[in-house]
Design an enzyme around this catalytic site. Structure first.
Site, PDB file in Angstrom:
ATOM      1  N   CYS A   2     -78.563  38.995  52.723  1.00 21.18           N
ATOM      2  CA  CYS A   2     -78.359  39.329  51.327  1.00 21.18           C
ATOM      3  C   CYS A   2     -77.435  38.289  50.694  1.00 21.18           C
ATOM      4  O   CYS A   2     -76.455  37.859  51.300  1.00 21.18           O
ATOM      5  CB  CYS A   2     -77.753  40.716  51.111  1.00 21.18           C
ATOM      6  SG  CYS A   2     -78.765  42.054  51.711  1.00 21.18           S
ATOM      7  N   ARG A  27     -81.001  33.855  52.212  1.00 21.40           N
ATOM      8  CA  ARG A  27     -80.311  34.988  52.838  1.00 21.40           C
ATOM      9  C   ARG A  27     -81.150  36.263  52.852  1.00 21.40           C
ATOM     10  O   ARG A  27     -80.703  37.287  53.365  1.00 21.40           O
ATOM     11  CB  ARG A  27     -79.008  35.278  52.074  1.00 21.40           C
ATOM     12  CG  ARG A  27     -77.987  34.212  52.301  1.00 21.40           C
ATOM     13  CD  ARG A  27     -76.798  34.407  51.387  1.00 21.40           C
ATOM     14  NE  ARG A  27     -75.652  33.797  51.995  1.00 21.40           N
ATOM     15  CZ  ARG A  27     -74.711  34.439  52.661  1.00 21.40           C
ATOM     16  NH1 ARG A  27     -74.751  35.746  52.788  1.00 21.40           N
ATOM     17  NH2 ARG A  27     -73.718  33.793  53.196  1.00 21.40           N
ATOM     18  N   TRP A  74     -81.991  41.354  51.963  1.00 16.16           N
ATOM     19  CA  TRP A  74     -82.631  41.457  53.271  1.00 16.16           C
ATOM     20  C   TRP A  74     -82.388  42.898  53.689  1.00 16.16           C
ATOM     21  O   TRP A  74     -81.256  43.300  53.936  1.00 16.16           O
ATOM     22  CB  TRP A  74     -82.008  40.482  54.276  1.00 16.16           C
ATOM     23  CG  TRP A  74     -82.756  40.445  55.562  1.00 16.16           C
ATOM     24  CD1 TRP A  74     -83.866  39.709  55.849  1.00 16.16           C
ATOM     25  CD2 TRP A  74     -82.463  41.187  56.760  1.00 16.16           C
ATOM     26  NE1 TRP A  74     -84.280  39.951  57.133  1.00 16.16           N
ATOM     27  CE2 TRP A  74     -83.445  40.846  57.723  1.00 16.16           C
ATOM     28  CE3 TRP A  74     -81.472  42.105  57.114  1.00 16.16           C
ATOM     29  CZ2 TRP A  74     -83.453  41.394  59.006  1.00 16.16           C
ATOM     30  CZ3 TRP A  74     -81.487  42.644  58.387  1.00 16.16           C
ATOM     31  CH2 TRP A  74     -82.476  42.280  59.320  1.00 16.16           C
ATOM     32  N   ASN A  98     -73.464  42.723  50.170  1.00 17.88           N
ATOM     33  CA  ASN A  98     -73.981  42.063  51.381  1.00 17.88           C
ATOM     34  C   ASN A  98     -73.212  42.662  52.546  1.00 17.88           C
ATOM     35  O   ASN A  98     -71.987  42.611  52.570  1.00 17.88           O
ATOM     36  CB  ASN A  98     -73.727  40.549  51.245  1.00 17.88           C
ATOM     37  CG  ASN A  98     -73.781  39.803  52.573  1.00 17.88           C
ATOM     38  OD1 ASN A  98     -73.064  38.843  52.769  1.00 17.88           O
ATOM     39  ND2 ASN A  98     -74.617  40.239  53.479  1.00 17.88           N
ATOM     40  N   GLY A  99     -73.935  43.272  53.508  1.00 14.36           N
ATOM     41  CA  GLY A  99     -73.252  43.862  54.661  1.00 14.36           C
ATOM     42  C   GLY A  99     -73.765  45.257  54.944  1.00 14.36           C
ATOM     43  O   GLY A  99     -74.840  45.644  54.462  1.00 14.36           O
ATOM     44  N   GLU A 478     -86.866  27.417  72.962  1.00 14.71           N
ATOM     45  CA  GLU A 478     -86.726  27.062  71.541  1.00 14.71           C
ATOM     46  C   GLU A 478     -88.091  26.786  70.914  1.00 14.71           C
ATOM     47  O   GLU A 478     -88.370  27.201  69.786  1.00 14.71           O
ATOM     48  CB  GLU A 478     -85.784  25.849  71.420  1.00 14.71           C
ATOM     49  CG  GLU A 478     -85.735  25.168  70.069  1.00 14.71           C
ATOM     50  CD  GLU A 478     -85.207  26.043  68.930  1.00 14.71           C
ATOM     51  OE1 GLU A 478     -84.790  27.194  69.170  1.00 14.71           O
ATOM     52  OE2 GLU A 478     -85.234  25.568  67.776  1.00 14.71           O
ATOM     53  N   LYS A 482     -89.528  28.838  67.729  1.00 14.67           N
ATOM     54  CA  LYS A 482     -89.960  28.188  66.477  1.00 14.67           C
ATOM     55  C   LYS A 482     -91.378  28.623  66.126  1.00 14.67           C
ATOM     56  O   LYS A 482     -91.667  28.961  64.987  1.00 14.67           O
ATOM     57  CB  LYS A 482     -89.946  26.652  66.607  1.00 14.67           C
ATOM     58  CG  LYS A 482     -88.621  25.954  66.560  1.00 14.67           C
ATOM     59  CD  LYS A 482     -87.960  25.886  65.219  1.00 14.67           C
ATOM     60  CE  LYS A 482     -87.009  27.033  65.048  1.00 14.67           C
ATOM     61  NZ  LYS A 482     -85.666  26.866  65.552  1.00 14.67           N
ATOM     62  N   GLU A 485     -91.574  32.384  65.056  1.00 14.36           N
ATOM     63  CA  GLU A 485     -90.926  32.802  63.806  1.00 14.36           C
ATOM     64  C   GLU A 485     -91.636  32.301  62.549  1.00 14.36           C
ATOM     65  O   GLU A 485     -91.566  32.969  61.518  1.00 14.36           O
ATOM     66  CB  GLU A 485     -89.427  32.467  63.787  1.00 14.36           C
ATOM     67  CG  GLU A 485     -89.043  31.021  63.709  1.00 14.36           C
ATOM     68  CD  GLU A 485     -87.531  30.822  63.700  1.00 14.36           C
ATOM     69  OE1 GLU A 485     -87.069  29.811  64.221  1.00 14.36           O
ATOM     70  OE2 GLU A 485     -86.799  31.675  63.167  1.00 14.36           O
ATOM     71  N   HIS A 501     -93.962  33.859  89.486  1.00 11.73           N
ATOM     72  CA  HIS A 501     -93.305  35.134  89.781  1.00 11.73           C
ATOM     73  C   HIS A 501     -93.721  36.218  88.777  1.00 11.73           C
ATOM     74  O   HIS A 501     -93.027  37.216  88.631  1.00 11.73           O
ATOM     75  CB  HIS A 501     -91.782  34.952  89.794  1.00 11.73           C
ATOM     76  CG  HIS A 501     -91.356  33.979  90.843  1.00 11.73           C
ATOM     77  ND1 HIS A 501     -91.346  34.290  92.180  1.00 11.73           N
ATOM     78  CD2 HIS A 501     -90.991  32.677  90.755  1.00 11.73           C
ATOM     79  CE1 HIS A 501     -90.967  33.216  92.878  1.00 11.73           C
ATOM     80  NE2 HIS A 501     -90.748  32.232  92.031  1.00 11.73           N
ATOM     81  N   LYS A 601     -81.779  33.581  56.754  1.00 19.92           N
ATOM     82  CA  LYS A 601     -81.124  32.431  57.395  1.00 19.92           C
ATOM     83  C   LYS A 601     -79.767  32.786  57.975  1.00 19.92           C
ATOM     84  O   LYS A 601     -79.380  32.276  59.014  1.00 19.92           O
ATOM     85  CB  LYS A 601     -80.987  31.320  56.357  1.00 19.92           C
ATOM     86  CG  LYS A 601     -80.326  30.075  56.859  1.00 19.92           C
ATOM     87  CD  LYS A 601     -81.357  29.030  57.158  1.00 19.92           C
ATOM     88  CE  LYS A 601     -80.788  27.823  57.878  1.00 19.92           C
ATOM     89  NZ  LYS A 601     -81.504  27.551  59.120  1.00 19.92           N
TER      90      LYS A 601
HETATM   91  C1  F6R Z   1     -84.043  30.252  64.531  1.00 23.29           C
HETATM   92  C2  F6R Z   1     -82.758  30.442  63.899  1.00 23.29           C
HETATM   93  C3  F6R Z   1     -81.898  31.539  64.403  1.00 23.29           C
HETATM   94  C4  F6R Z   1     -80.420  31.122  64.343  1.00 23.29           C
HETATM   95  C5  F6R Z   1     -79.525  32.305  64.716  1.00 23.29           C
HETATM   96  C6  F6R Z   1     -78.058  31.941  64.720  1.00 23.29           C
HETATM   97  O1  F6R Z   1     -84.745  29.178  63.977  1.00 23.29           O
HETATM   98  O2  F6R Z   1     -82.407  29.755  62.978  1.00 23.29           O
HETATM   99  O3  F6R Z   1     -82.256  31.925  65.688  1.00 23.29           O
HETATM  100  O4  F6R Z   1     -80.219  30.057  65.216  1.00 23.29           O
HETATM  101  O5  F6R Z   1     -79.737  33.348  63.804  1.00 23.29           O
HETATM  102  O6  F6R Z   1     -77.645  31.528  63.453  1.00 23.29           O
HETATM  103  P1  F6R Z   1     -76.353  30.652  63.270  1.00 23.29           P
HETATM  104  O7  F6R Z   1     -76.595  29.351  63.941  1.00 23.29           O
HETATM  105  O8  F6R Z   1     -76.174  30.532  61.797  1.00 23.29           O
HETATM  106  O9  F6R Z   1     -75.226  31.395  63.919  1.00 23.29           O
END
Ligand code: F6R
Length: 606
Positions: A2, A27, A74, A98-99, A478, A482, A485, A501, A601
């Protein structure tokens, strides 16, 4: 999660609020809304989905006023509906939040008992109802807001606006970040300085527990104990807050392409003498450190998982790697001679911040690697090392990941030197391989059209597996993260040796298996695992260097040839094809690359 904004301006604030919300949309984008006070009258507009829907609504139903608050959501409590969208309003008060208010159920019962019945499913509505309750009892807006804040448990950044008050906003921060902006006869509130960047470069960051009374004349801040507080005004670099696609179709594409440049910037910052010596703050001295705990979430956690190999192999330093949400409740005992190292792009991730607070009293030093230098994690660390990726807007982290890896690689070298494990010759070799990274990355970016073609086929898959060994194992994780998501294709990463396994049961001719394997000391072992996949008709995409493709590429479905890199920096280089594969698969599927569904984000709730 948010984003909130508030403006006490000299002009109509509707368009200004929408513009600021655009910069906060990373956000959350479940709904958006604004409220204004116009000639004393409080009114609001809200729309579900992206901000564009709110903009459309405002064309047909404009909202006048020179004072206003705005929100991009969000969803946590309650579905993304108009009723649940912010700003919430009760009587003469509106609020953006926000929260999470953890005691909202108790508060709801209390409010219902006095006839104030909630109309939404949100925790936020209790804030406006409570404030209304105090105002009904005769408290003025400032006092009612303070009384309300005293009753709330949980994490929040809030901005209140009141009917009849054209020149007042109350802002408060507990757990979630909040910035106050200073203008010329105008004042602003924002979840971050980026939101306010076009309006002002003069920012005061609220501290934990602060409450701010904002008028056009300025801001009066009270600390958690209600005492007047003096908080410094800082100047932010406007350049550092630029959020433009610069001709790219998506922020993610721009951020992938920026990597050679930002990695070179990070290396310039952390290396001296033309890249031949380390340059870290003097507090970064690993002598006497017996263990480090690396803690983070998501992509940042995978960066930590790669770094574990580096610290252990280069410096002989034992490392524990933890997901922050597990670490904080497991409450692991930590040695007083150990360090805890937290990695975060935003610096506001609620779980990582809570884990940091848990570690603070127990370890010798709390270090962080953080992209947002003014963030809570940076401010609460003994030493905060900037990852220097620049503003990252795309929800899927790309350049922040490779910058985190670069800083962690430099730290591992420092640990090697301090612990007497790395002689000058070996240090020089490692430094020169770091210096080669920007050039190698430029070559890797040149694979884009090949990757786009492969991604077209990948986009047909239901499931995709990524395999890697050693430091390539976290890269496999990773790569899978990617892909899932942003393309919504189910993907998993496995350690190559773990396949037989269990996961090998998933293999058939419909499952693409992406093998990330530079031709290093583990290559032959990974190729054996790859053969096991191919024997079961798995469709292998081998990502390696020329030597690796020549040796192991026979019979694979497809291959990508990266430039040959020193094994030390290979994990940083291999991040690029993983990112580009995910990006182009998402493009082929037509998903929303920069704002994938259900994500935000900055994860400021646990
Ligand atoms: C994936 C991604 C998330 C962040 C995670 C931690 O592409 O961006 O998995 O890496 O939410 O966020 P930060 O780095 O802001 O603590």
């Amino acid at each position: 999660m948010c984003g909130i904004v508030g403006v006490l301006g000299q002009h109509e604030v509707g368009p200004i609020l929408v513009e600021a919300l655009k910069r906060l949309e990373y956000r959350g984008y479940d709904s958006a809304g604004i409220a204004t006070v116009n000639g004393g009258r409080l009114d609001r507009r809200r729309a579900i989905g992206k901000l564009a829907n709110l903009s459309d609504l405002l064309v047909h139903e404009p909202l006048a006023g020179k004072a206003g608050i705005g929100h991009t959501r969000w969803a946590t409590h309650g579905a993304p509906t108009v009723a649940n969208a912010h700003p919430h309003r009760a009587g003469k008060v509106a609020v953006v939040h926000n929260g999470i208010i953890e005691n909202f159920r108790e508060l709801r019962q209390e409010l219902e008992a006095v006839g104030l019945i909630p109309e939404t499913e949100t925790d936020t509505e209790t804030i406006v109802l409570l404030t209304r309750h105090y105002m009904d009892q005769g408290q003025d807006p400032r006092t009612a807001a303070a009384s309300t804040l005293g009753r709330l448990k949980g994490a929040f950044a809030l901005c209140f606006l009141f009917e009849g008050e054209d020149d007042l906003m109350i802002a408060a921060r507990r757990g979630s970040p909040l910035a106050i902006g200073h203008g010329d006869g105008e004042m602003y509130v924002g979840s971050d300085a980026i939101a306010l960047a076009p309006l002002t470069d003069r920012i005061t960051y609220l501290e934990e527990g602060d409450r701010a009374e904002v008028t056009r004349a300025g801001v009066v801040i009270f600390d958690a104990a209600g005492r007047l507080a003096n908080r410094a005004e800082t100047r932010i670099e406007r350049e550092a807050t630029r959020v433009e696609k610069a001709g790219y179709k998506h922020f993610m594409a721009k951020e992938i392409a920026e990597q050679p440049v930002v990695i070179a910037d990070a290396l310039r910052h952390y290396l001296a003498q033309g890249g031949t010596a380390l340059s870290l703050p003097e507090e970064i001295d690993f002598t006497g450190v017996d263990r480090i705990s690396l803690v983070a979430c998501g992509t940042a956690y995978y960066a930590c998982s790669v770094a574990k190999y580096w610290f252990e192999q280069i410096a002989g330093l034992p490392v524990d790697v933890d997901i922050a949400s597990e670490f904080r409740y497991r409450e692991p005992p930590l040695s007083p001679t150990s360090w805890a190292l937290f990695v975060s792009q935003s610096g506001e991730t609620a779980d990582t911040l809570a884990a940091l607070r848990h570690a603070h009293e127990q370890v010798a030093k709390v270090v962080s690697v953080v992209n947002v230098a003014t963030s809570s994690i940076a401010r609460e660390s003994d030493v905060a090392l900037p990852s220097l990726a620049g503003v990252e807007v795309g929800v899927a982290s790309t350049k922040a990941f490779t910058c985190q890896l670069t800083v962690l690689a430099v730290l591992a070298l420092k640990a090697g030197v301090d612990r007497g494990r790395l002689d000058p010759g070996a240090l020089a070799r490692h430094l020169s391989s770091l210096a080669s990274l920007p050039g190698l990355m430029n070559h890797a970016l040149g694979l884009e059209s090949e990757i786009a073609t492969i991604a077209g086929q990948l986009s047909e898959a239901q499931d995709v597996l990524f395999l890697g060994r050693g430091p390539m194992f976290p890269l496999a994780l990773e790569g899978a993260l990617k892909l899932k998501e942003i393309s919504y294709i189910h993907a998993e990463g496995y350690a190559s040796g773990e396949l037989k396994h269990g996961p090998i049961a998933l293999i058939d001719s419909h499952v693409p298996v992406i093998v990330m394997a530079p031709r290093d000391g583990l290559f032959d072992k990974t190729v054996s695992n790859m053969q096991e996949v191919m024997a079961r008709h798995g469709q292998v995409l081998l990502i390696s260097d020329a030597g690796g493709i020549a040796e192991g590429g026979t019979g694979v479905w497809n291959s990508l040839t990266l430039p040959t890199a020193d094994p030390f920096v290979a994990p940083i280089l291999f991040a690029l094809p993983a990112q580009m594969l995910a990006y182009h698969t998402a493009i082929a599927k037509g998903t929303d690359v920069d704002q994938p569904r259900n994500l935000a984000k900055s994860v400021t709730v646990e």
